[in-house]
Design a protein around this motif. Structure first.
Motif, short mmCIF file in Angstrom:
data_model
loop_
_atom_site.label_atom_id
_atom_site.label_comp_id
_atom_site.label_asym_id
_atom_site.label_seq_id
_atom_site.Cartn_x
_atom_site.Cartn_y
_atom_site.Cartn_z
N ASP A 53 1.01 -0.98 0.03
CA ASP A 53 0.17 -0.05 -0.09
C ASP A 53 0.81 1.25 0.15
O ASP A 53 2.04 0.94 0.54
CB ASP A 53 -0.98 -0.40 1.01
CG ASP A 53 -1.90 0.70 1.15
OD1 ASP A 53 -1.96 1.52 -0.21
OD2 ASP A 53 -3.32 0.29 1.67
N SER A 340 -2.85 2.06 5.05
CA SER A 340 -3.82 1.12 5.08
C SER A 340 -4.42 0.80 5.98
O SER A 340 -5.40 0.30 6.28
CB SER A 340 -2.94 -1.06 5.10
OG SER A 340 -1.89 -0.73 6.45
N ARG A 343 -7.88 2.11 5.54
CA ARG A 343 -8.57 1.43 4.45
C ARG A 343 -9.36 0.13 5.75
O ARG A 343 -9.35 -0.19 6.66
CB ARG A 343 -7.68 0.82 3.76
CG ARG A 343 -7.16 1.44 2.70
CD ARG A 343 -6.70 0.25 1.64
NE ARG A 343 -5.79 1.55 0.66
CZ ARG A 343 -5.59 2.18 -0.65
NH1 ARG A 343 -7.53 2.25 -0.17
NH2 ARG A 343 -4.63 2.76 -0.74
#
Length: 343
Positions: A53, A340, A343
């Motif tokens: 990421d 991340s 997310r």
């Protein structure tokens, strides 16, 4: 008025060799083979392919009793499952330097109002690209660097260069890395303001009468690394790493010839549940000449701590950029953020 001269100095841009990321500095920079995050753009761009990421990294440190400040920021992102890119910026500067060249006027009077401040600052902007090769475990990366150096109103320069790196991981998870810095030799071209420089000449009569060199060449450097991560009972890990740092010049490094000099570096990282890290390293091995004309082997030890949780990693290193003189040691902090977490 700007002035160019033709003399050449072969050593420059040493601020680009200090190092970034407290985690790496805590291991004496022995990370060429296993670096695999946003900071790989500096240590070995081939490691960027391991990104899952986007990542952001920030670092600040002070050197030479807080006289010089070193700041670093980097951003990296995967393009697909085989390639990634990164951008990074380094600033190494001494700010608020007193300019006393105009302290005494034409009549010989001292006027403190004529004192001004200036900064000397070095900037390094790097664009990195990495890609996996068809051979399993083999990756490569390339850096394109732009160097900008400024000394107040007296002089400034531009420089450009390239780095190349590769990494290879065996099926039994031994990791190997190679980083070739300044493979094209990085050129810096200085523009010197003759009018401002003449003020320095007038300030110190009989000294500084010659203009400094205005063309610099940064000679290539080669870094070779090998590392291995060992797991203990699932919760504990030990990362061991070795670097051989090669310069194509005769120096005081522990291995030195007229063709090249080699300086080893050793790094260790003990991890607990992939959350807490304790690091140590030894590097910068030098043969220093003593007063009795004998050589003494010296080295630079480093120590570090790290904490990672939910995509946020904070690292600390206790190290320096010279020898093991206590007066020069610095506290280095860095932050790494994995996107991340959003997310």
């Amino acid at each position: 008025m700007s002035l160019f001269s033709q003399t050449v100095r072969k050593y420059s841009n040493e601020f680009m060799n200090i190092g970034v990321d407290a985690a790496a500095l805590g291991m004496s920079n022995a990370v060429t083979s296993h670096t695999s995050d946003v900071n790989s753009g500096y240590w070995n761009p081939a490691g960027l392919v391991h990104l899952e990421d986007n990542q952001l990294s920030l670092m600040h440190s002070s050197y030479f009793a807080n006289i010089a400040n070193y700041d670093y920021a980097a951003f990296a992102m995967p393009l697909d499952d085989r390639s990634a890119v990164a951008f990074s910026l380094i600033r190494f500067a001494v700010d608020d330097i007193l300019n006393t060249t105009q302290l005494i006027d034409e009549q010989g009077n001292i006027n403190y109002d004529r004192i001004s401040l200036f900064s000397t600052a070095d900037y390094g902007l790097t664009f990195s690209y990495a890609r996996r090769l068809p051979v399993q475990g083999l990756n490569y990366g390339i850096n394109a660097k732009v160097i900008r150096r400024i000394i107040g109103d007296f002089a400034s320069s531009w420089g450009f260069g390239l780095d190349f790196g590769i990494q290879f991981q065996t099926p039994n998870e031994w990791k190997f890395g190679l980083m070739a810095r300044d493979i094209t030799t990085t050129f810096n071209t200085w523009a010197i303001d003759e009018d401002e420089f003449s003020k320095i000449q007038g300030a110190v009569v009989g000294q500084n009468q010659e203009l400094p060199e205005t063309t610099e060449i940064t000679i290539p450097k080669l870094q070779i690394g090998i590392s291995k991560l060992i797991d203990f009972n699932y919760d504990y890990t030990l990362l061991t790493s070795v670097n051989l740092n090669m310069r194509f010049a005769e120096t005081n490094d522990v291995i030195s010839t007229s063709f090249a000099s080699i300086n080893p570096a050793l790094g260790f990282e003990f991890g607990y549940i992939d959350m807490v890290y304790l690091r140590a390293g030894m590097g910068n091995f030098q043969n220093e000449l003593q007063f009795n004309n004998t050589d003494q082997l010296t080295f630079q030890p480093s120590f570090g701590l790290g904490f990672k949780y939910s995509g946020i990693q904070i690292d600390y290193a206790f190290t320096d950029i010279g020898d093991q003189s206590v007066a020069l040691y610095s506290n280095v902090f860095s932050l790494k953020l994995d996107f991340s977490i959003f997310r």
